[in-house]
Design a protein around this motif. Structure first.
Motif, PDB file in Angstrom:
ATOM      1  N   UNK A  98      11.545 -19.182  49.442  1.00  0.00           N
ATOM      2  CA  UNK A  98      10.941 -18.196  50.342  1.00  0.00           C
ATOM      3  C   UNK A  98      12.004 -17.469  51.161  1.00  0.00           C
ATOM      4  N   UNK A  99      13.002 -18.202  51.652  1.00  0.00           N
ATOM      5  CA  UNK A  99      14.069 -17.578  52.443  1.00  0.00           C
ATOM      6  C   UNK A  99      14.893 -16.626  51.583  1.00  0.00           C
ATOM      7  N   UNK A 100      15.232 -17.042  50.380  1.00  0.00           N
ATOM      8  CA  UNK A 100      16.032 -16.184  49.511  1.00  0.00           C
ATOM      9  C   UNK A 100      15.264 -14.928  49.102  1.00  0.00           C
ATOM     10  N   UNK A 101      13.937 -15.044  48.932  1.00  0.00           N
ATOM     11  CA  UNK A 101      13.134 -13.856  48.631  1.00  0.00           C
ATOM     12  C   UNK A 101      13.172 -12.875  49.795  1.00  0.00           C
ATOM     13  N   UNK A 102      13.089 -13.386  51.024  1.00  0.00           N
ATOM     14  CA  UNK A 102      13.173 -12.515  52.196  1.00  0.00           C
ATOM     15  C   UNK A 102      14.518 -11.796  52.258  1.00  0.00           C
ATOM     16  N   UNK A 103      15.587 -12.493  51.897  1.00  0.00           N
ATOM     17  CA  UNK A 103      16.917 -11.894  51.982  1.00  0.00           C
ATOM     18  C   UNK A 103      17.199 -10.896  50.866  1.00  0.00           C
ATOM     19  N   UNK A 104      16.240 -10.724  49.984  1.00  0.00           N
ATOM     20  CA  UNK A 104      16.343  -9.649  48.988  1.00  0.00           C
ATOM     21  C   UNK A 104      15.530  -8.413  49.388  1.00  0.00           C
ATOM     22  N   UNK A 105      14.803  -8.491  50.492  1.00  0.00           N
ATOM     23  CA  UNK A 105      13.968  -7.377  50.941  1.00  0.00           C
ATOM     24  C   UNK A 105      14.733  -6.515  51.942  1.00  0.00           C
ATOM     25  N   UNK A 106      14.909  -5.220  51.701  1.00  0.00           N
ATOM     26  CA  UNK A 106      15.553  -4.358  52.704  1.00  0.00           C
ATOM     27  C   UNK A 106      14.767  -4.395  54.017  1.00  0.00           C
ATOM     28  N   UNK A 107      15.498  -4.496  55.125  1.00  0.00           N
ATOM     29  CA  UNK A 107      14.829  -4.603  56.430  1.00  0.00           C
ATOM     30  C   UNK A 107      14.271  -3.276  56.918  1.00  0.00           C
ATOM     31  N   UNK A 108      14.788  -2.168  56.371  1.00  0.00           N
ATOM     32  CA  UNK A 108      14.323  -0.856  56.791  1.00  0.00           C
ATOM     33  C   UNK A 108      15.349  -0.071  57.576  1.00  0.00           C
ATOM     34  N   UNK A 109      16.477  -0.706  57.931  1.00  0.00           N
ATOM     35  CA  UNK A 109      17.484   0.030  58.708  1.00  0.00           C
ATOM     36  C   UNK A 109      18.587   0.615  57.823  1.00  0.00           C
ATOM     37  N   UNK A 110      18.477   0.410  56.507  1.00  0.00           N
ATOM     38  CA  UNK A 110      19.459   0.947  55.592  1.00  0.00           C
ATOM     39  C   UNK A 110      20.725   0.121  55.450  1.00  0.00           C
ATOM     40  N   UNK A 111      20.829  -0.979  56.199  1.00  0.00           N
ATOM     41  CA  UNK A 111      22.055  -1.782  56.176  1.00  0.00           C
ATOM     42  C   UNK A 111      21.794  -3.258  55.889  1.00  0.00           C
ATOM     43  N   UNK A 112      20.694  -3.768  56.393  1.00  0.00           N
ATOM     44  CA  UNK A 112      20.464  -5.209  56.359  1.00  0.00           C
ATOM     45  C   UNK A 112      19.221  -5.551  55.534  1.00  0.00           C
TER      46      UNK A 112
END
Length: 348
Positions: free
Chosen positions: A319-333
């Motif tokens: 679940x954590x690794x799936x989240x870290x593949x999702x763009x946060x929306x700020x274009x960087x993270x």
């Protein structure tokens, strides 16, 4: 014994309270270490991932040892509770207020925090039962308190807990140290030594912790602090190295392109209620709180539940690794896990 002005631990209630603090302290390191671990691509940063994973496993062991200690003296470990997951960043529980724990990906910022958390005490540092400077000084105060109470009350009166609540190796076999059932002063001191030596090294003056490296059994293992020194300097310790010399062994390279740029200290409130990221974060939080529930059950009379708790940890990773593949929306993270407490009545 000098406790640097901090209150002495001189009643059983004092001891039980401080051992609950020890559980909270050991748990406080786990979410930050997991964020760093899960941000690493294990194929591109295999060695770094192994180092962080080894520390995480040993922190779980330390929490189990603290729970064994609390159960041994007639206490009741409290794991599934809001105070286990305060909002990030926050100071180490009952410690130096300048040492904050936060949720960031692997990198120089994370390693700086980890080195501050695991910093060894100096050889002559006094025990500190509250607002401790180092974790070693906090455990030295607990050790002094146990010794004092055994002298004044007798071991049988101090170690009055139900032995059936103790975790044994059959319940928790991690490869990273030994789970010690506690029933007297000798076993209590052995458990405290295991925690401190894995964290800061033997005798406060050595790099090594007395165990073998779980991923490289041919190597002696260095303590947590010095494992983070290895990562920060990009080089392994070898025989003959000291805290003063630093690591002079083989290189430990880091591939910066194999690190997910997770947004620091994420919160579910950063995203709309029905957004993909918010729903994934809430799913993670439910799973993590299930883990806390299972650990609470494990440490309060059902040691065999540790197997189910380990299974929940595997779900957390994906679940954590799936989240870290999702763009946060700020274009960087990218997004990341938030480790927010979900009250039992709100869990899915």
């Amino acid at each position: 014994m000098n406790t640097s002005g901090a209150p002495a631990i001189d009643t059983l209630d004092d001891l039980r309270r401080h051992l609950q603090w020890a559980i909270e302290l050991e748990h406080a390191t786990i979410p930050p270490y997991l964020c760093a671990l899960y941000s690493l691509d294990p194929t591109r940063n295999t060695e770094a991932a192994q180092v962080i994973a080894s520390v995480f496993v040993e922190e779980m062991l330390h929490m189990a040892l603290a729970a064994n200690l609390l159960n041994a003296v007639g206490g009741e470990p409290r794991i599934d509770a809001p105070e286990m997951l305060p909002a990030y960043p926050y100071p180490l529980p009952h410690g130096d207020r300048s040492v904050l724990v936060d949720l960031v990906p692997f990198g120089s910022e994370a390693l700086e925090r980890f080195l501050a958390i695991e910093k060894p005490a100096s050889a002559d540092a006094p025990p500190e039962s509250d607002r401790y400077t180092t974790i070693g000084q906090f455990y030295a105060a607990i050790e002094a308190g146990i010794q004092t109470l055994c002298d004044s009350m007798g071991e049988d009166a101090v170690f009055c807990g139900d032995p059936r609540r103790q975790l044994h190796e059959v319940h928790f076999s991690s490869g990273g140290g030994t789970i010690i059932p506690i029933h007297d002063l000798k076993s209590a001191l052995a458990a405290l030594a295991e925690i401190v030596e894995q964290g800061e090294g033997a005798s406060r003056t050595e790099v090594w912790d007395g165990d073998k490296d779980v991923f490289h059994p041919e190597r002696d293992e260095v303590a947590h602090y010095y494992r983070f020194v290895e990562l920060a300097r990009g080089r392994r310790f070898q025989q003959g190295d000291t805290p003063q010399s630093g690591p002079t062994g083989e290189l430990l390279p880091i591939d910066p392109d194999g690190i997910a740029p997770m947004r620091p200290n994420p919160h579910t409130a950063d995203y709309a209620p029905d957004s993909e990221i918010r729903l994934a974060q809430e799913e993670f939080n439910n799973t993590y709180c299930l883990l806390l529930y299972l650990l609470d059950d494990t440490f309060n009379g059902s040691p065999s539940q540790m197997r189910d708790a380990v299974a929940a940890m595997y779900a957390l990773k994906s679940q954590a690794q799936a989240l870290m593949r999702m763009p946060s929306g700020d274009g960087r993270t990218t997004a990341g896990p938030t480790f927010e407490y979900v009250p039992p009545e709100q869990r899915i």
